[in-house]
Scaffold this motif. Structure first.
Motif, PDB file in Angstrom:
ATOM      1  N   GLU A  55       0.858  -1.188   0.000  1.00  0.00           N
ATOM      2  CA  GLU A  55       0.000   0.000   0.000  1.00  0.00           C
ATOM      3  C   GLU A  55       0.895   1.239   0.000  1.00  0.00           C
ATOM      4  N   PRO A  56       1.337   1.697  -1.162  1.00  0.00           N
ATOM      5  CA  PRO A  56       2.306   2.792  -1.240  1.00  0.00           C
ATOM      6  C   PRO A  56       1.882   4.089  -0.557  1.00  0.00           C
ATOM      7  N   SER A  57       0.592   4.292  -0.299  1.00  0.00           N
ATOM      8  CA  SER A  57       0.162   5.535   0.346  1.00  0.00           C
ATOM      9  C   SER A  57       0.367   5.508   1.865  1.00  0.00           C
ATOM     10  N   ARG A  58       0.611   4.313   2.442  1.00  0.00           N
ATOM     11  CA  ARG A  58       0.834   4.209   3.890  1.00  0.00           C
ATOM     12  C   ARG A  58       2.309   4.437   4.191  1.00  0.00           C
ATOM     13  N   LEU A  59       2.581   5.255   5.215  1.00  0.00           N
ATOM     14  CA  LEU A  59       3.945   5.641   5.551  1.00  0.00           C
ATOM     15  C   LEU A  59       4.316   5.178   6.961  1.00  0.00           C
ATOM     16  N   GLN A  60       5.578   4.801   7.142  1.00  0.00           N
ATOM     17  CA  GLN A  60       6.109   4.447   8.465  1.00  0.00           C
ATOM     18  C   GLN A  60       7.621   4.559   8.397  1.00  0.00           C
ATOM     19  N   GLY A  61       8.229   5.298   9.261  1.00  0.00           N
ATOM     20  CA  GLY A  61       9.681   5.434   9.294  1.00  0.00           C
ATOM     21  C   GLY A  61      10.192   6.404   8.243  1.00  0.00           C
ATOM     22  N   ARG A  62      11.477   6.738   8.384  1.00  0.00           N
ATOM     23  CA  ARG A  62      12.099   7.690   7.462  1.00  0.00           C
ATOM     24  C   ARG A  62      13.531   7.293   7.163  1.00  0.00           C
ATOM     25  N   CYS A  73      26.235  10.504   4.708  1.00  0.00           N
ATOM     26  CA  CYS A  73      25.881   9.424   5.628  1.00  0.00           C
ATOM     27  C   CYS A  73      24.373   9.240   5.601  1.00  0.00           C
ATOM     28  N   ALA A  74      23.928   8.014   5.835  1.00  0.00           N
ATOM     29  CA  ALA A  74      22.510   7.686   5.743  1.00  0.00           C
ATOM     30  C   ALA A  74      22.104   6.787   6.904  1.00  0.00           C
ATOM     31  N   PHE A  75      20.870   6.987   7.374  1.00  0.00           N
ATOM     32  CA  PHE A  75      20.319   6.088   8.380  1.00  0.00           C
ATOM     33  C   PHE A  75      18.814   5.990   8.212  1.00  0.00           C
ATOM     34  N   THR A  76      18.248   4.912   8.758  1.00  0.00           N
ATOM     35  CA  THR A  76      16.809   4.672   8.736  1.00  0.00           C
ATOM     36  C   THR A  76      16.287   4.828  10.154  1.00  0.00           C
ATOM     37  N   ALA A  77      15.254   5.632  10.353  1.00  0.00           N
ATOM     38  CA  ALA A  77      14.680   5.859  11.679  1.00  0.00           C
ATOM     39  C   ALA A  77      13.239   5.379  11.731  1.00  0.00           C
ATOM     40  N   ASP A  78      12.879   4.831  12.888  1.00  0.00           N
ATOM     41  CA  ASP A  78      11.502   4.419  13.139  1.00  0.00           C
ATOM     42  C   ASP A  78      11.109   4.988  14.491  1.00  0.00           C
ATOM     43  N   HIS A  79       9.970   5.640  14.566  1.00  0.00           N
ATOM     44  CA  HIS A  79       9.552   6.287  15.799  1.00  0.00           C
ATOM     45  C   HIS A  79       8.450   5.527  16.531  1.00  0.00           C
ATOM     46  N   ALA A  80       8.109   4.333  16.074  1.00  0.00           N
ATOM     47  CA  ALA A  80       7.114   3.511  16.762  1.00  0.00           C
ATOM     48  C   ALA A  80       7.769   2.851  17.978  1.00  0.00           C
ATOM     49  N   ALA A  81       6.976   2.573  18.999  1.00  0.00           N
ATOM     50  CA  ALA A  81       7.491   1.954  20.215  1.00  0.00           C
ATOM     51  C   ALA A  81       7.972   0.531  19.957  1.00  0.00           C
ATOM     52  N   GLY A  82       9.018   0.129  20.650  1.00  0.00           N
ATOM     53  CA  GLY A  82       9.525  -1.238  20.578  1.00  0.00           C
ATOM     54  C   GLY A  82      10.579  -1.422  19.507  1.00  0.00           C
ATOM     55  N   ASP A  83      11.148  -2.627  19.493  1.00  0.00           N
ATOM     56  CA  ASP A  83      12.177  -2.976  18.519  1.00  0.00           C
ATOM     57  C   ASP A  83      11.549  -3.497  17.235  1.00  0.00           C
ATOM     58  N   HIS A  84      12.171  -3.135  16.117  1.00  0.00           N
ATOM     59  CA  HIS A  84      11.730  -3.601  14.802  1.00  0.00           C
ATOM     60  C   HIS A  84      12.958  -3.923  13.973  1.00  0.00           C
ATOM     61  N   ASN A  85      12.770  -4.727  12.936  1.00  0.00           N
ATOM     62  CA  ASN A  85      13.849  -4.982  11.989  1.00  0.00           C
ATOM     63  C   ASN A  85      14.007  -3.728  11.137  1.00  0.00           C
ATOM     64  N   ILE A  86      15.133  -3.029  11.311  1.00  0.00           N
ATOM     65  CA  ILE A  86      15.406  -1.795  10.584  1.00  0.00           C
ATOM     66  C   ILE A  86      16.697  -1.999   9.797  1.00  0.00           C
ATOM     67  N   ALA A 110      24.363   5.194  11.341  1.00  0.00           N
ATOM     68  CA  ALA A 110      24.437   5.878  10.079  1.00  0.00           C
ATOM     69  C   ALA A 110      25.688   5.440   9.302  1.00  0.00           C
ATOM     70  N   LEU A 111      25.447   4.981   8.086  1.00  0.00           N
ATOM     71  CA  LEU A 111      26.535   4.563   7.214  1.00  0.00           C
ATOM     72  C   LEU A 111      27.149   5.795   6.571  1.00  0.00           C
ATOM     73  N   ALA A 112      28.464   5.925   6.675  1.00  0.00           N
ATOM     74  CA  ALA A 112      29.165   7.074   6.103  1.00  0.00           C
ATOM     75  C   ALA A 112      30.050   6.615   4.960  1.00  0.00           C
ATOM     76  N   ALA A 113      29.803   7.166   3.775  1.00  0.00           N
ATOM     77  CA  ALA A 113      30.554   6.806   2.569  1.00  0.00           C
ATOM     78  C   ALA A 113      31.931   7.467   2.589  1.00  0.00           C
ATOM     79  N   PRO A 114      32.850   6.976   1.780  1.00  0.00           N
ATOM     80  CA  PRO A 114      34.149   7.650   1.663  1.00  0.00           C
ATOM     81  C   PRO A 114      33.957   9.089   1.175  1.00  0.00           C
ATOM     82  N   GLN A 115      34.862   9.950   1.557  1.00  0.00           N
ATOM     83  CA  GLN A 115      34.766  11.365   1.212  1.00  0.00           C
ATOM     84  C   GLN A 115      34.763  11.580  -0.296  1.00  0.00           C
ATOM     85  N   GLY A 116      33.821  12.458  -0.749  1.00  0.00           N
ATOM     86  CA  GLY A 116      33.768  12.870  -2.141  1.00  0.00           C
ATOM     87  C   GLY A 116      33.029  11.941  -3.081  1.00  0.00           C
TER      88      GLY A 116
END
Length: 140
Positions: A55-62, A73-86, A110-116
């Motif tokens: 259901e592409p219109s439903r959103l969860q996490g960023r 650098c990149a990371f995935t965040a989830d603001h729901a209570a409890g542990d989840h597979n992220i 957060a994964l950080a790529a090599p500079q440049g």
């Protein structure tokens, strides 16, 4: 007293192993793992909402991508209570994927790529009715 010490030691071992035993981290040469706070001290490049695959219109996490010191650098965040597979996945144009995934209560990365380097990023979250994700996207 001795029983209390043993109980505290066991609790400490369980707590620390629960944080690390469920996580998988694979970094390609030149990549690093930073904290979310370290990345957030940089410049926000992108914020994308994760969509439920069925259901592409439903959103969860960023998914967040920041630039700091010439590195993305990149990371995935989830603001729901409890542990989840992220999960967070990142790669350079010609490289293999670097990834962190596991059961977390707040974020993966957060994964950080090599500079440049430009990077390709995709994020995943297992929550409720299925997998939430972002399509792979290139950032420079």
């Amino acid at each position: 007293m001795r029983v209390a010490a043993v109980a505290l030691l066991a609790l400490g071992i369980l707590s620390s192993s629960a944080l690390t035993a469920s996580a998988v981290l694979s970094l390609q040469p030149g990549w690093n793992l930073w904290t979310r706070e370290y990345c957030e001290a940089g410049t926000l490049v992108s914020l994308r909402h994760l969509h439920l695959e069925s259901e592409p219109s439903r959103l969860q996490g960023r998914e967040y991508v920041y630039r700091r010191g010439g590195r993305l650098c990149a990371f995935t965040a989830d603001h729901a209570a409890g542990d989840h597979n992220i999960q967070i996945w990142g790669r350079r144009d010609t490289g293999d994927w670097s990834v962190e995934y596991g059961n977390f209560s707040e974020y993966a990365g957060a994964l950080a790529a090599p500079q440049g380097y430009c990077i390709h990023v995709t994020a995943y979250l297992e929550y409720g009715p299925g997998w939430w994700t972002t399509p792979e996207k290139r950032f420079c």
